[in-house]
Motif scaffolding. Structure first.
Motif, PDB file in Angstrom:
ATOM      1  N   CYS A  83      13.574  15.015  -6.345  1.00  0.00           N
ATOM      2  CA  CYS A  83      12.905  14.441  -6.156  1.00  0.00           C
ATOM      3  C   CYS A  83      11.367  13.332  -7.170  1.00  0.00           C
ATOM      4  CB  CYS A  83      11.777  15.291  -5.876  1.00  0.00           C
ATOM      5  SG  CYS A  83      12.367  15.549  -3.764  1.00  0.00           S
ATOM      6  N   GLU A  84      11.400  14.640  -8.550  1.00  0.00           N
ATOM      7  CA  GLU A  84      10.839  14.124  -9.685  1.00  0.00           C
ATOM      8  C   GLU A  84      11.107  13.320 -10.413  1.00  0.00           C
ATOM      9  OE1 GLU A  84      10.991  17.955 -12.904  1.00  0.00           O
ATOM     10  OE2 GLU A  84       9.454  16.843 -13.272  1.00  0.00           O
ATOM     11  N   GLU A  85      12.264  13.300 -10.470  1.00  0.00           N
ATOM     12  CA  GLU A  85      13.530  11.937 -11.004  1.00  0.00           C
ATOM     13  C   GLU A  85      13.205  10.791 -10.179  1.00  0.00           C
ATOM     14  OE1 GLU A  85      15.233  11.361 -14.095  1.00  0.00           O
ATOM     15  OE2 GLU A  85      14.236  13.313 -14.516  1.00  0.00           O
ATOM     16  N   GLU A  86      13.400  10.959  -9.106  1.00  0.00           N
ATOM     17  CA  GLU A  86      12.383   9.674  -8.050  1.00  0.00           C
ATOM     18  C   GLU A  86      11.534   8.840  -8.567  1.00  0.00           C
ATOM     19  OE1 GLU A  86      12.828   7.902  -3.281  1.00  0.00           O
ATOM     20  OE2 GLU A  86      13.375  10.206  -4.019  1.00  0.00           O
ATOM     21  N   ALA A  87      10.632  10.361  -8.288  1.00  0.00           N
ATOM     22  CA  ALA A  87       8.383   9.827  -8.956  1.00  0.00           C
ATOM     23  C   ALA A  87       9.075   8.720 -10.035  1.00  0.00           C
ATOM     24  CB  ALA A  87       7.995  11.202  -8.572  1.00  0.00           C
ATOM     25  N   LYS A  88       9.705   9.909 -11.300  1.00  0.00           N
ATOM     26  CA  LYS A  88       9.518   8.252 -12.825  1.00  0.00           C
ATOM     27  C   LYS A  88      10.142   7.703 -12.523  1.00  0.00           C
ATOM     28  CE  LYS A  88       9.725  12.748 -15.366  1.00  0.00           C
ATOM     29  NZ  LYS A  88      10.760  13.664 -16.518  1.00  0.00           N
ATOM     30  N   VAL A  89      10.762   7.183 -11.540  1.00  0.00           N
ATOM     31  CA  VAL A  89      11.248   5.675 -10.985  1.00  0.00           C
ATOM     32  C   VAL A  89      10.428   4.684 -10.952  1.00  0.00           C
ATOM     33  CG1 VAL A  89      12.902   4.514 -10.079  1.00  0.00           C
ATOM     34  CG2 VAL A  89      13.694   6.642 -11.777  1.00  0.00           C
ATOM     35  N   LEU A  90       9.676   5.256  -9.626  1.00  0.00           N
ATOM     36  CA  LEU A  90       8.631   5.107  -9.133  1.00  0.00           C
ATOM     37  C   LEU A  90       7.655   4.643 -10.188  1.00  0.00           C
ATOM     38  CD1 LEU A  90       8.118   6.788  -5.748  1.00  0.00           C
ATOM     39  CD2 LEU A  90       9.204   4.678  -5.925  1.00  0.00           C
ATOM     40  N   ASP A  91       7.143   5.164 -10.666  1.00  0.00           N
ATOM     41  CA  ASP A  91       6.181   4.755 -11.689  1.00  0.00           C
ATOM     42  C   ASP A  91       6.534   5.692 -13.021  1.00  0.00           C
ATOM     43  OD1 ASP A  91       4.006   3.965 -13.455  1.00  0.00           O
ATOM     44  OD2 ASP A  91       2.358   5.185 -11.677  1.00  0.00           O
ATOM     45  N   ALA A  92       6.903   4.482 -14.069  1.00  0.00           N
ATOM     46  CA  ALA A  92       7.550   4.607 -15.185  1.00  0.00           C
ATOM     47  C   ALA A  92       6.172   4.190 -16.643  1.00  0.00           C
ATOM     48  CB  ALA A  92       8.173   3.020 -16.037  1.00  0.00           C
ATOM     49  N   ARG A  93       5.257   5.211 -15.669  1.00  0.00           N
ATOM     50  CA  ARG A  93       4.393   4.470 -16.160  1.00  0.00           C
ATOM     51  C   ARG A  93       3.451   6.364 -17.003  1.00  0.00           C
ATOM     52  NH1 ARG A  93       2.296  -0.725 -19.005  1.00  0.00           N
ATOM     53  NH2 ARG A  93       3.928  -1.779 -18.493  1.00  0.00           N
ATOM     54  N   ASP A 395       3.997  -1.791  -9.887  1.00  0.00           N
ATOM     55  CA  ASP A 395       3.479  -0.916 -10.944  1.00  0.00           C
ATOM     56  C   ASP A 395       2.328  -0.584 -11.642  1.00  0.00           C
ATOM     57  OD1 ASP A 395       2.698  -0.219 -13.553  1.00  0.00           O
ATOM     58  OD2 ASP A 395       4.005  -1.962 -15.045  1.00  0.00           O
ATOM     59  N   PHE A 396       1.663   0.615 -10.656  1.00  0.00           N
ATOM     60  CA  PHE A 396       0.398   0.704 -10.659  1.00  0.00           C
ATOM     61  C   PHE A 396      -1.059   0.824 -11.634  1.00  0.00           C
ATOM     62  CE2 PHE A 396       2.026   2.282  -6.501  1.00  0.00           C
ATOM     63  CZ  PHE A 396       1.012   1.760  -5.574  1.00  0.00           C
ATOM     64  N   PHE A 397       0.085   1.200 -12.537  1.00  0.00           N
ATOM     65  CA  PHE A 397      -0.971   1.125 -13.590  1.00  0.00           C
ATOM     66  C   PHE A 397      -1.600  -0.097 -14.265  1.00  0.00           C
ATOM     67  CE2 PHE A 397      -0.872   0.664 -18.890  1.00  0.00           C
ATOM     68  CZ  PHE A 397      -2.371   1.382 -19.058  1.00  0.00           C
ATOM     69  N   ARG A 398      -0.247  -1.195 -14.402  1.00  0.00           N
ATOM     70  CA  ARG A 398      -1.201  -3.144 -14.509  1.00  0.00           C
ATOM     71  C   ARG A 398      -1.462  -2.587 -13.373  1.00  0.00           C
ATOM     72  NH1 ARG A 398       0.627  -6.416 -18.002  1.00  0.00           N
ATOM     73  NH2 ARG A 398       2.771  -4.529 -18.954  1.00  0.00           N
ATOM     74  N   LEU A 399      -1.534  -2.753 -12.350  1.00  0.00           N
ATOM     75  CA  LEU A 399      -2.620  -3.451 -11.136  1.00  0.00           C
ATOM     76  C   LEU A 399      -3.795  -2.971 -11.856  1.00  0.00           C
ATOM     77  CD1 LEU A 399      -3.441  -4.851  -8.687  1.00  0.00           C
ATOM     78  CD2 LEU A 399      -2.578  -2.537  -7.606  1.00  0.00           C
ATOM     79  N   TYR A 400      -4.179  -1.900 -12.217  1.00  0.00           N
ATOM     80  CA  TYR A 400      -5.875  -0.731 -12.302  1.00  0.00           C
ATOM     81  C   TYR A 400      -6.233  -1.431 -13.328  1.00  0.00           C
ATOM     82  CZ  TYR A 400      -9.042   2.858 -14.310  1.00  0.00           C
ATOM     83  OH  TYR A 400      -9.321   3.849 -14.635  1.00  0.00           O
ATOM     84  N   VAL A 401      -5.238  -1.985 -14.431  1.00  0.00           N
ATOM     85  CA  VAL A 401      -5.524  -2.945 -15.660  1.00  0.00           C
ATOM     86  C   VAL A 401      -6.595  -4.144 -15.338  1.00  0.00           C
ATOM     87  CG1 VAL A 401      -4.817  -4.646 -17.705  1.00  0.00           C
ATOM     88  CG2 VAL A 401      -4.374  -1.484 -17.358  1.00  0.00           C
ATOM     89  N   TYR A 402      -5.484  -5.168 -14.818  1.00  0.00           N
ATOM     90  CA  TYR A 402      -6.001  -5.487 -13.603  1.00  0.00           C
ATOM     91  C   TYR A 402      -7.472  -5.617 -13.130  1.00  0.00           C
ATOM     92  CZ  TYR A 402      -1.238  -7.679 -14.411  1.00  0.00           C
ATOM     93  OH  TYR A 402      -0.071  -8.442 -15.161  1.00  0.00           O
ATOM     94  N   LEU A 403      -6.752  -4.758 -12.230  1.00  0.00           N
ATOM     95  CA  LEU A 403      -8.272  -4.677 -11.301  1.00  0.00           C
ATOM     96  C   LEU A 403      -9.539  -4.887 -11.682  1.00  0.00           C
ATOM     97  CD1 LEU A 403      -6.916  -1.661  -8.598  1.00  0.00           C
ATOM     98  CD2 LEU A 403      -8.025  -3.834  -8.498  1.00  0.00           C
ATOM     99  N   VAL A 404      -9.660  -3.669 -13.278  1.00  0.00           N
ATOM    100  CA  VAL A 404     -10.766  -4.036 -14.304  1.00  0.00           C
ATOM    101  C   VAL A 404     -11.270  -5.410 -15.260  1.00  0.00           C
ATOM    102  CG1 VAL A 404     -11.355  -2.873 -16.505  1.00  0.00           C
ATOM    103  CG2 VAL A 404     -10.239  -1.276 -14.822  1.00  0.00           C
ATOM    104  N   LEU A 405      -9.981  -5.625 -15.287  1.00  0.00           N
ATOM    105  CA  LEU A 405     -10.193  -6.782 -16.601  1.00  0.00           C
ATOM    106  C   LEU A 405     -11.056  -8.339 -14.974  1.00  0.00           C
ATOM    107  CD1 LEU A 405      -6.970  -7.267 -18.173  1.00  0.00           C
ATOM    108  CD2 LEU A 405      -9.878  -6.655 -19.112  1.00  0.00           C
TER     109      LEU A 405
END
Length: 474
Positions: A83-93, A395-405
């Motif tokens: 489960c932990e490996e799967e979570a890392k694959v879902l979000d590599a950031r 990619d939720f991290f990149r989406l987070y950056v997009y939201l702010v910008l």
């Protein structure tokens, strides 16, 4: 009536007193009752099961039970690791580094310093020939004498009395400001230049001054501090790698004096234009970049004052094109991570130019990231809102950056606040991000995106139109 008998009212019970509780009868519990209660509640099941395991037909022992427990533990640990490996694959950031870039390398001594000829200045000569000093002053001791006068404030007083500053004195104090390692001497020289570059009520200099700091002198100073002025697109190293370098790498000691001097030069634009628009653009890029250096976190007020002075240095007909050039230059040097968000947050202010700069910076960052030749806001909005938070590989991290910008681009200035279609599209997407991301999502930045979208949605609802500048799309 017998005198010893109680009276009638003495035999009556007091109605205010509570009635006594009936006495409880003690129940004798026999051993048979205890056994019956024990077997009826099933408390003997564990013993019965243990007896069956010991005396059953297969003859299982305690070692078999321990083996089964170990097998269950191994199975559970393997399931948890999967489960932990799967979570890392879902979000590599998950391991997103903090903001911070290094903009200063190894410092070097200035190579173009020449003899300022301060020993031959008229001020020092007047002290040498004066008979009222009470001591003999030799020419060889002149520079040390002037340093003492500068640190004690007497040099500034004499300049105010005389009403002018000799070129040799001005050049000498400027070099002490930019390169002196003596902290007190450096601060005194900075205060000296702050005063002689001040304007009176009639927007005139307080003293006559012929020698002014030039772009070449200030640029040479910042380069000698080790400023990394690579070509655009070269990314500065992170703060973690900077910590491993030698001790001579890092923010210079004279950077505060340099910032204060640039700010003072910008404030006398009405009297003298020391920098050309292109030179002011270059200094503005340098100052904005310094917000990313963690070694300068304690200088945010000084950096902010220098930033505002440079922004206000441009004329009205110069600012729009210069702002675009500055935003493009910064966007080419900054990575699309927490560093770009740091810059957007640090460029603060309520005037129209600062808001326009923030909006342009967000525009150019999104433009470079999406690979667009023209900064079309409608197309950028379509690309951002096309990202589905329900997709497995989002990619939720990149989406987070997009939201702010994107929110900065739309609402830093009032250019798009009256465009109902654009604003409604953005609000609907923020609402989807805040409601369609489950609370138990495995991805690291999913909760941050959900919370940020909710926060931005509230701001987008209550923002009102104003009269800021227009955002030009390029």
């Amino acid at each position: 009536m017998v005198t010893d008998e109680p009276l009638d009212f003495e035999e009556e019970e007091d109605p205010l007193l509570p009635a006594p509780y009936p006495a409880k009868r003690k129940k004798v519990i026999s051993l048979d009752d205890l056994l019956l209660d024990y077997f009826e509640t099933g408390k003997d099941k564990l013993k019965v099961k243990a007896a069956k395991s010991e005396h059953g037909p297969r003859g299982y022992g305690s070692d078999d039970e321990d083996n089964r427990v170990r097998e269950n533990e191994i199975t559970f640990c393997k399931l948890f690791e999967d489960c932990e490996e799967e979570a890392k694959v879902l979000d590599a950031r998950d391991d997103v580094p903090p903001w911070g870039q290094r903009f200063f390398g190894c410092q070097k001594a200035p190579s173009n310093l020449s003899d300022m000829g301060v020993e031959n200045c008229q001020l020092l000569q007047s002290f040498c020939v004066s008979e009222h000093l009470g001591f003999d002053l030799e020419i060889q001791q002149g520079e040390g004498f002037l340093e003492g006068m500068l640190m004690d404030g007497w040099l500034l007083k004499l300049v105010h009395i005389g009403g002018s500053v000799e070129d040799s004195i001005a050049s000498w104090t400027l070099n002490k400001l930019l390169y002196s390692s003596n902290k007190k001497l450096q601060v005194s020289a900075t205060d000296f230049w702050d005063c002689i570059l001040s304007l009176d009520e009639d927007d005139k200099l307080l003293v006559n001054l012929e020698y002014f700091p030039s772009y070449s002198v200030l640029k040479c100073a910042i380069l000698s501090y080790g400023y990394l002025s690579e070509t655009p697109g070269t990314k500065a190293s992170t703060s973690e790698s900077a910590a491993a370098d030698s001790s001579d790498v890092g923010p210079p000691h004279n950077i505060i004096a340099w910032l204060r001097l640039v700010s003072a030069c910008c404030k006398i634009r009405k009297v003298r234009s020391i920098f050309s628009p292109s030179e002011a653009e270059e200094f503005l890029v340098i100052v904005i970049s310094l917000f990313l250096d963690r070694g300068l976190e304690g200088l945010l007020l000084i950096l902010g004052d220098c930033l505002n002075s440079l922004v206000l240095y441009f004329n009205a007909n110069e600012w729009e094109s210069s702002c675009v050039m500055v935003a493009e230059s910064i966007a080419q040097r900054v990575t699309m991570d927490l560093n770009c968000l740091r810059l957007v947050d640090c460029i603060t202010g309520t005037n129209k130019r600062i808001k326009f700069l923030r909006s342009q910076l967000a525009l150019q960052l999104l433009k470079i990231n999406f690979g667009l030749k023209v900064g079309n806001v409608e197309k950028m909005l379509k690309l951002v809102t096309s990202i589905s938070v329900k997709e497995r590989g989002c990619d939720f991290f990149r989406l987070y950056v997009y939201l702010v910008l994107m929110d900065t681009l739309l609402f830093s200035s009032d250019a798009f606040r009256d465009k109902t279609m654009i604003v409604d599209t953005w609000r609907n997407y923020l609402r989807n991000c805040s409601t369609q991301i489950p609370c138990r999502s495995w991805t690291f930045y999913a909760p941050k995106v959900r919370n940020k979208a909710s926060y931005l949605l509230q701001g987008a609802i209550f923002k009102k139109s104003g009269d800021d500048g227009n955002v030009s799309a390029r």
